[in-house]
Design an enzyme around this catalytic site. Structure first.
Site, short mmCIF file in Angstrom:
data_model
loop_
_atom_site.label_atom_id
_atom_site.label_comp_id
_atom_site.label_asym_id
_atom_site.label_seq_id
_atom_site.Cartn_x
_atom_site.Cartn_y
_atom_site.Cartn_z
N ASN A 8 0.91 -1.15 -0.07
CA ASN A 8 -0.02 0.05 -0.09
C ASN A 8 0.91 1.02 -0.21
O ASN A 8 1.45 1.67 1.03
CB ASN A 8 -1.01 -0.11 1.09
CG ASN A 8 -1.69 1.33 1.48
OD1 ASN A 8 -1.91 2.05 0.46
ND2 ASN A 8 -2.12 1.44 2.41
N LYS A 10 -0.07 4.20 -0.29
CA LYS A 10 -0.74 5.48 0.16
C LYS A 10 -0.38 6.50 -0.77
O LYS A 10 -0.30 6.39 -2.03
CB LYS A 10 -0.13 5.74 1.48
CG LYS A 10 -0.17 4.71 2.45
CD LYS A 10 -0.11 4.91 3.87
CE LYS A 10 0.17 3.74 4.62
NZ LYS A 10 -0.26 4.03 6.16
N HIS A 91 -9.42 1.18 4.74
CA HIS A 91 -8.34 1.51 5.40
C HIS A 91 -8.52 2.31 6.73
O HIS A 91 -9.27 3.27 6.58
CB HIS A 91 -7.35 2.00 4.61
CG HIS A 91 -5.82 1.90 5.07
ND1 HIS A 91 -5.56 2.84 5.99
CD2 HIS A 91 -4.80 1.21 4.89
CE1 HIS A 91 -4.08 2.84 6.26
NE2 HIS A 91 -3.75 1.65 5.70
N GLU A 93 -7.12 4.79 7.64
CA GLU A 93 -7.01 6.21 7.47
C GLU A 93 -8.06 6.80 6.58
O GLU A 93 -8.73 7.98 6.90
CB GLU A 93 -5.68 6.53 6.45
CG GLU A 93 -4.42 6.43 7.10
CD GLU A 93 -3.22 5.95 6.58
OE1 GLU A 93 -3.12 5.96 5.21
OE2 GLU A 93 -2.11 5.12 7.19
N GLU A 160 -5.35 -4.49 10.93
CA GLU A 160 -4.24 -3.61 11.03
C GLU A 160 -4.60 -2.63 12.19
O GLU A 160 -5.63 -1.82 12.40
CB GLU A 160 -4.43 -2.78 9.85
CG GLU A 160 -4.02 -3.50 8.68
CD GLU A 160 -3.46 -2.34 7.62
OE1 GLU A 160 -2.31 -2.40 7.08
OE2 GLU A 160 -4.25 -1.51 7.17
N GLY A 166 2.27 2.78 10.70
CA GLY A 166 3.00 3.81 10.43
C GLY A 166 3.75 4.24 11.67
O GLY A 166 4.34 5.33 11.64
N SER A 205 3.41 -1.48 10.41
CA SER A 205 4.77 -1.83 10.56
C SER A 205 5.60 -2.87 10.38
O SER A 205 6.46 -3.36 10.91
CB SER A 205 5.09 -1.20 11.86
OG SER A 205 4.65 0.31 12.20
#
Ligand code: PEP
Length: 247
Positions: A8, A10, A91, A93, A160, A166, A205
């Protein structure tokens, strides 16, 4: 189950960095027993196409609607026309920054399936929720609502934990494996026997240094990789250990 490792990117990259990645990836040895997917920003999908050896293409998001006055949105059919076989939906985000609810995620997963793609449906708890020991209930609630319109053969679940994305704080293999076992039980409840074939991949991560121990876990079928997927070498190293020892 064959390992599945998804990149991904992003909102990272440039025309030059995409070309570099393609070049580097294609110089690396072919991988066995693992499926790899790259999800670049949408503008780079066309230039990647099928130019990366052994790598499938995916979108990072898709619209829940099929077409119409939805400025800035990209439909699932448009992604398929560019060669995508996967679409990430829900996701964290998208959920936190763009307010996507489980109902929206369910509609996006359905839209991806109708267009012929596999939806990579993301779920995961926040740090607060884990500290309050609500993580299992939160994730099961997300699965129940986000997969409400889905068929088992059209989905991959990506666990996740938000606190691991991140941040450099990977869930320990034991934490990830135990949540994946809970997710498997939930999928069996929701989909019956076909729930056993839904890949459950881990994201948060993942790096070359921690991938092998995660993939050794019984319930982890692969990874969704953010930061470490921007470098062809490190993504290859992660993918190269996803196939080993899996049945
Ligand atoms: C992600 O973007 O889904 C992700 C897991 O990111 P990172 O690997 O950088 O934590």
């Amino acid at each position: 189950m064959t390992g599945l490792v998804i990149a991904n990117w992003k909102m990272h990259g440039s025309t030059a960095s995409v070309m570099d990645f393609i070049d580097q990836w294609n110089r690396l040895p072919a991988l066995a027993d693992v499926r790899t997917v790259v999800c670049p920003p949408h503008p780079y999908l066309a230039s990647i196409g099928d130019r990366m050896a052994g790598m499938a293409l995916g979108g990072q998001n898709c619209a829940e609607q099929t077409e119409g006055a939805f400025t800035g949105e990209v439909s699932a059919a448009m992604l398929v026309a560019l060669g995508c076989r996967y679409a990430i939906v829900g996701h964290s985000e998208r959920r936190s920054l763009y307010g996507e609810s489980d109902a929206v995620v369910a509609a996006k997963a359905a839209s991806a399936a109708v267009a012929g793609m596999t939806a990579v449906v993301c779920v995961g708890e926040s740090l607060d929720e884990r500290q309050r020991e609500e993580h299992e209930a939160v994730v099961c609630g997300q699965l129940s609502a986000s997969l409400a319109l889905a068929e088992a053969e059209d989905i991959v679940v990506a666990y996740e934990p938000v606190w691991a994305i991140g941040t450099g704080h990977t869930a320990t293999p034991a934490q990830a494996d135990s949540m994946h076992a809970v997710i498997r039980t939930q999928l069996l409840q929701q989909f019956g026997d076909s729930g056993k074939n839904i890949p459950i991949i881990y994201g948060g991560s993942v790096k070359p240094g921690n991938a092998a121990e995660l993939f050794q876990c019984d319930h982890i079928d692969g990874a969704l990789v953010g930061g470490a997927s921007l470098d062809a070498n490190s993504f290859w190293q992660i993918a190269s250990v996803a196939g080993t020892g899996r049945t």
